[in-house]
Design a protein around this motif. Structure first.
Motif, PDB file in Angstrom:
ATOM      1  N   GLU A   1     -11.919   9.269   2.398  1.00  0.00           N
ATOM      2  CA  GLU A   1     -12.670   9.383   1.157  1.00  0.00           C
ATOM      3  C   GLU A   1     -12.646   8.077   0.383  1.00  0.00           C
ATOM      4  O   GLU A   1     -13.657   7.649  -0.180  1.00  0.00           O
ATOM      5  N   ARG A   2     -11.464   7.431   0.362  1.00  0.00           N
ATOM      6  CA  ARG A   2     -11.383   6.159  -0.337  1.00  0.00           C
ATOM      7  C   ARG A   2     -12.293   5.118   0.312  1.00  0.00           C
ATOM      8  O   ARG A   2     -12.986   4.360  -0.363  1.00  0.00           O
ATOM      9  N   LYS A   3     -12.307   5.094   1.655  1.00  0.00           N
ATOM     10  CA  LYS A   3     -13.174   4.148   2.361  1.00  0.00           C
ATOM     11  C   LYS A   3     -14.644   4.458   2.089  1.00  0.00           C
ATOM     12  O   LYS A   3     -15.466   3.558   1.944  1.00  0.00           O
ATOM     13  N   ARG A   4     -14.949   5.756   2.021  1.00  0.00           N
ATOM     14  CA  ARG A   4     -16.326   6.131   1.719  1.00  0.00           C
ATOM     15  C   ARG A   4     -16.731   5.623   0.343  1.00  0.00           C
ATOM     16  O   ARG A   4     -17.831   5.071   0.163  1.00  0.00           O
ATOM     17  N   GLN A   5     -15.857   5.802  -0.631  1.00  0.00           N
ATOM     18  CA  GLN A   5     -16.153   5.320  -1.977  1.00  0.00           C
ATOM     19  C   GLN A   5     -16.277   3.798  -2.011  1.00  0.00           C
ATOM     20  O   GLN A   5     -17.156   3.248  -2.677  1.00  0.00           O
ATOM     21  N   GLU A   6     -15.395   3.133  -1.257  1.00  0.00           N
ATOM     22  CA  GLU A   6     -15.471   1.669  -1.209  1.00  0.00           C
ATOM     23  C   GLU A   6     -16.771   1.211  -0.555  1.00  0.00           C
ATOM     24  O   GLU A   6     -17.429   0.288  -1.034  1.00  0.00           O
TER      25      GLU A   6
ATOM     26  N   ILE B   1      -7.409   7.883   4.504  1.00  0.00           N
ATOM     27  CA  ILE B   1      -8.123   7.124   3.455  1.00  0.00           C
ATOM     28  C   ILE B   1      -9.641   7.229   3.661  1.00  0.00           C
ATOM     29  O   ILE B   1     -10.393   6.365   3.211  1.00  0.00           O
TER      30      ILE B   1
ATOM     31  N   GLU C   1       0.819  -1.205   0.000  1.00  0.00           N
ATOM     32  CA  GLU C   1       0.000   0.000   0.000  1.00  0.00           C
ATOM     33  C   GLU C   1       0.853   1.255   0.000  1.00  0.00           C
ATOM     34  O   GLU C   1       0.658   2.147  -0.802  1.00  0.00           O
TER      35      GLU C   1
ATOM     36  N   GLU D   1      -5.825  -0.238   9.703  1.00  0.00           N
ATOM     37  CA  GLU D   1      -6.877   0.763   9.522  1.00  0.00           C
ATOM     38  C   GLU D   1      -7.285   1.282  10.898  1.00  0.00           C
ATOM     39  O   GLU D   1      -7.706   0.505  11.758  1.00  0.00           O
TER      40      GLU D   1
ATOM     41  N   ARG E   1     -19.577   1.757  -2.980  1.00  0.00           N
ATOM     42  CA  ARG E   1     -19.599   0.733  -4.028  1.00  0.00           C
ATOM     43  C   ARG E   1     -20.111  -0.594  -3.488  1.00  0.00           C
ATOM     44  O   ARG E   1     -20.882  -1.292  -4.149  1.00  0.00           O
TER      45      ARG E   1
END
Length: 761
Positions: A159-164, A157, A14, A120, A167
């Motif tokens: 925003e990335r977690k929100r997007q994940e 992360i 990562e 995380e 999805r």
């Protein structure tokens, strides 16, 4: 950093490259500090790089105290200067439980020398949603390889977690749709997914009803239940809040302040009661842009939606449209597979699917289930004479009547053709109202069906069987009810037969008077008696009047006064009148075929029968069917019958005259419009009412009126027939007054056919 730690760090996919660079820079910086700042310029350059990094970087000692942190770490804890964080521990920055969790992890790393990679961590943020970081913590060693602290590197992360998560939520919703899970569950999960993405927002989905006029509750898991109930069933329109208007327009409606927006004028009180200040609604559309419902977001503050919030609304309406359209498509497919195309009633497939469950529940609750197998009598005649389109219209009308006769717990099924099955679920183990309900059902079927201005009469034969005595399985019940229905047909149709529970043949159900009369008409229980009409001067036979009688199986011969009023009331008078017309024509021709002199047969015509637009056709058909010359048929009409609609009556009478039949006005003198009727209508004969005749010759007024009537009739060239003549004195007066014909008990009472034959011979 020693070889082991470097190797372990390289396994991180990562943040490997970024972290190696940060660690190298940190170690260099630390080494420079250890050399007592031998190279000041290089040290400053390295520090500037570290502080400009977007990721969190810090160094802690063996006690988990901050030795160094870059500017991002300092700002996250509200320090203006990165140096201010030095010497502090997590216990100074977080609540005790979270700080202890971090401390334990770090002590484990430093005691074992094993780094912790890609952890995380959820970091609380005051006044907002928590931050999610991806953190790696690596033991820091001195030149002798001893662990003297650790280096921490974190990346935001969130925003990335929100997007994940978004999805994953979308994927889960699509899986729910694919698995055909209940629509309520899908819509609720959708609203919760959107609400999880937004702050201070509650969502609601409303569904447009089948008529396209009202919005019904779909899902609103976070909205006050009382508010959802209040708006359930709200009509759509150009000024019905955000949702009603959005559904009306087919476009999004943004209301930033419901207390002043005119669209909410009628709903401000409701919104204020629940603290709702703004509402943004968008229509849920099909792929053809037809409105299925609405998706709305509510806020308790006055504001416009953000771009992100409108993106979520667009996402939600898209998924909701897929779910609702899929559900409705499945419902349409299921309905088509389980319902009759013509009538919309459940079909055999639906019955098979539902019946076993119905019987199981009835058995468990100690209740009965009655099935009525219904077959329409002689329905083929309608298809043959009027075409299948007319037959279909009749079937649809009768199906609707049957459906309206049952309760919500009952079922009406079209088995095919003109066969139906009604399933009645008893409210208790001894529901005494079932027989009454079956009779009401048959009565509803028998009401005349209006088709192209004409009334058609359809009767039915019904076989009944009850669970459990009449069958313990769906197959047994249907077979026994079917057997009872055929028994009903054998007994003359238009009746109910009940299958007994002991395996014997079907048994009779007691009939109501109306049912008995209906069965009498189709079951050969009616008889015609004939009353003689004689020439007053010569005493020769002038004609016969046909008078109907009912040969009741139990009550014997029933006079017309006991059933004609019932026939008038129920509409059976039309069917009865047609029977009398045809039987009179048949009998008149039969007498002629026996070699007897032709004689005119008079038939009474009811007002409802005369009003039938096809009455003249029925007369013509009866004459043709029985090969009777029209001059031997006379139709008796009362003045009240022809005076109801003068123009229509004149037209019908003209058609009858063209056929060649004779017309007489019956009961003349019993009303007030008799003279007007004589003046207006083309009658051939006048029958003077018995109320006038019975007063003769003693009553001088009656004598004067009778004399005037006879004189008037002669002037109008009408033959006069005096009814109800019973005495020689009456006959002598009529002879003196030159009355042509008379009938009554003075000559003969109404006689059955065999006695009339003797008289004619």
């Amino acid at each position: 950093m020693n070889e082991m730690s470097a190797t372990q760090w390289q396994s991180d996919g990562e943040l490997a490259e970024e972290t190696r660079r940060l660690v190298a820079a940190t170690e260099t910086m630390m080494a420079a500090n250890a050399r007592h700042h031998s190279d000041g310029i290089e040290n400053l350059r390295l520090k500037a790089i570290v502080h400009e990094l977007p990721d969190f970087l810090y160094v802690k000692d063996r006690d988990s105290r901050f030795v160094f942190a870059n500017a991002v770490v300092a700002r996250s804890h509200n320090f203006d200067n990165a140096a201010d964080i030095a010497g502090k521990r997590d216990f100074d920055l977080f609540d005790f439980d979270l700080a202890r969790k971090y401390f334990d992890v770090e002590q484990e790393i430093m005691s074992t020398g094993v780094p912790a990679l890609d952890m995380e961590e959820i970091i609380p943020v005051a006044g907002g949603k928590p931050m999610c970081r991806l953190t790696s913590k690596i033991p820091l060693r001195n030149d002798r390889g001893e662990v003297v602290g650790l280096i921490g590197v974190s990346r935001d992360i969130t925003e990335r977690k929100r997007q994940e998560d978004l999805r994953r939520g979308q994927s889960a919703l699509l899986e729910m749709i694919a698995r055909n899970e209940p629509l309520e569950m899908i819509l609720e999960a959708l609203v919760l997914l959107v609400e999880a993405e937004l702050d201070g927002i509650a969502g609601s989905i409303l569904l447009l009803d089948r008529d396209g006029t009202r919005l019904l509750h779909g899902a609103a898991p976070s909205m006050p239940g009382a508010y959802s109930r209040l708006i359930d069933g709200t009509p759509i329109g150009p000024k019905v809040g955000s949702c009603g208007t959005a559904a009306w327009r087919g476009k999004p409606v943004i209301v930033s302040d419901v207390t002043i927006d005119p669209l909410w004028e009628d709903f401000r009180g409701v919104a204020a009661e629940f603290g709702l200040r703004s509402c943004w609604s968008a229509p849920v559309l099909t792929s053809q842009n037809n409105v299925l419902g609405t998706f709305a977001l509510y806020s308790n503050t006055v504001r416009e939606p953000t771009a992100h919030e409108m993106e979520m609304v667009a996402l939600a309406t898209h998924i909701a449209g897929i779910a609702i359209e899929r559900k409705r498509g499945d419902e349409r497919i299921y309905f088509m597979a389980h319902h009759d195309d013509l009538t919309g009633l459940p079909n055999r497939a639906f019955l098979k699917e539902r019946m076993a469950k119905t019987l199981f529940q009835a058995g468990r609750n100690n209740r009965k289930v009655t099935v009525a197998y219904i077959d329409l009598d002689n329905f083929k005649d309608i298809n043959d004479s009027r075409g299948h389109a007319a037959g279909d219209e009749v079937l649809k009308e009768l199906a609707a009547r049957m459906a309206n006769c049952v309760r919500a717990s009952d079922m009406v099924v079209r088995l095919g053709g003109d066969e139906f099955l009604v399933v009645l679920v008893h409210q208790s183990s001894h529901d005494a109202g079932i027989l009454r309900r079956l009779r009401e059902l048959q009565k509803a079927i028998t009401r005349p069906v209006s088709l192209d201005g004409e009334e058609l009469l359809v009767t039915s034969s019904i076989g009944v069987a009850a669970f459990p005595s009449g069958g313990s399985t769906p197959e047994e019940l249907l077979a026994n009810a079917d057997q009872a229905m055929y028994r009903a047909k054998e007994l003359g149709r238009n009746t109910l037969q009940y299958h007994s529970g002991d395996g014997e043949n079907a048994v009779d159900i007691p009939l109501s008077e109306e049912e008995e009369l209906r069965q009498a008409i189709v079951g050969d229980q009616l008889r015609l008696h004939y009353q003689l009409q004689v020439e007053v001067a010569s005493g020769r036979t002038a004609g016969l009047e046909a008078l109907v009688r009912w040969q009741h199986p139990q009550r014997g011969l029933v006079p017309p006064g006991n059933f004609i009023p019932l026939a008038e009331e129920t509409g059976l008078i039309i069917q009865l009148g047609l029977w009398v017309l045809n039987e009179a024509c048949r009998q008149a021709r039969d007498w002629q075929d026996q070699g007897l002199n032709p004689v005119t047969v008079a038939v009474n015509v009811s007002a409802r029968q005369f009003a039938d637009p096809d009455f003249a056709c029925h007369v013509h058909e009866a004459l043709e069917r029985h090969r009777l010359d029209p001059r031997w048929l006379e139709l008796e009409l009362t003045e009240s019958t022809v005076m109801q609609d003068v123009d229509k009556a004149l037209g019908i009478m003209a058609r009858l005259h063209r056929l060649g039949v004779r017309l007489s006005i019956d009961d003349f003198g019993s009303g007030y419009s008799s003279l007007a009727a004589l003046k207006t209508f083309p009658f051939d004969r006048l029958k003077m009412d018995r109320s006038l005749v019975e007063a003769l010759p003693a009553d001088k007024t009656a004598v004067a009126i009778a004399s005037a009537v006879i004189s008037l009739a002669k002037t109008l060239k009408l033959t006069v027939v005096a009814e109800g003549v019973e005495s020689d004195a009456q006959l002598e007066f009529l002879r003196w007054a030159k009355c042509e014909e008379a009938q009554g008990y003075r000559f003969a009472k109404p006689l059955p056919v065999d006695e009339v034959v003797k008289l004619l011979k």
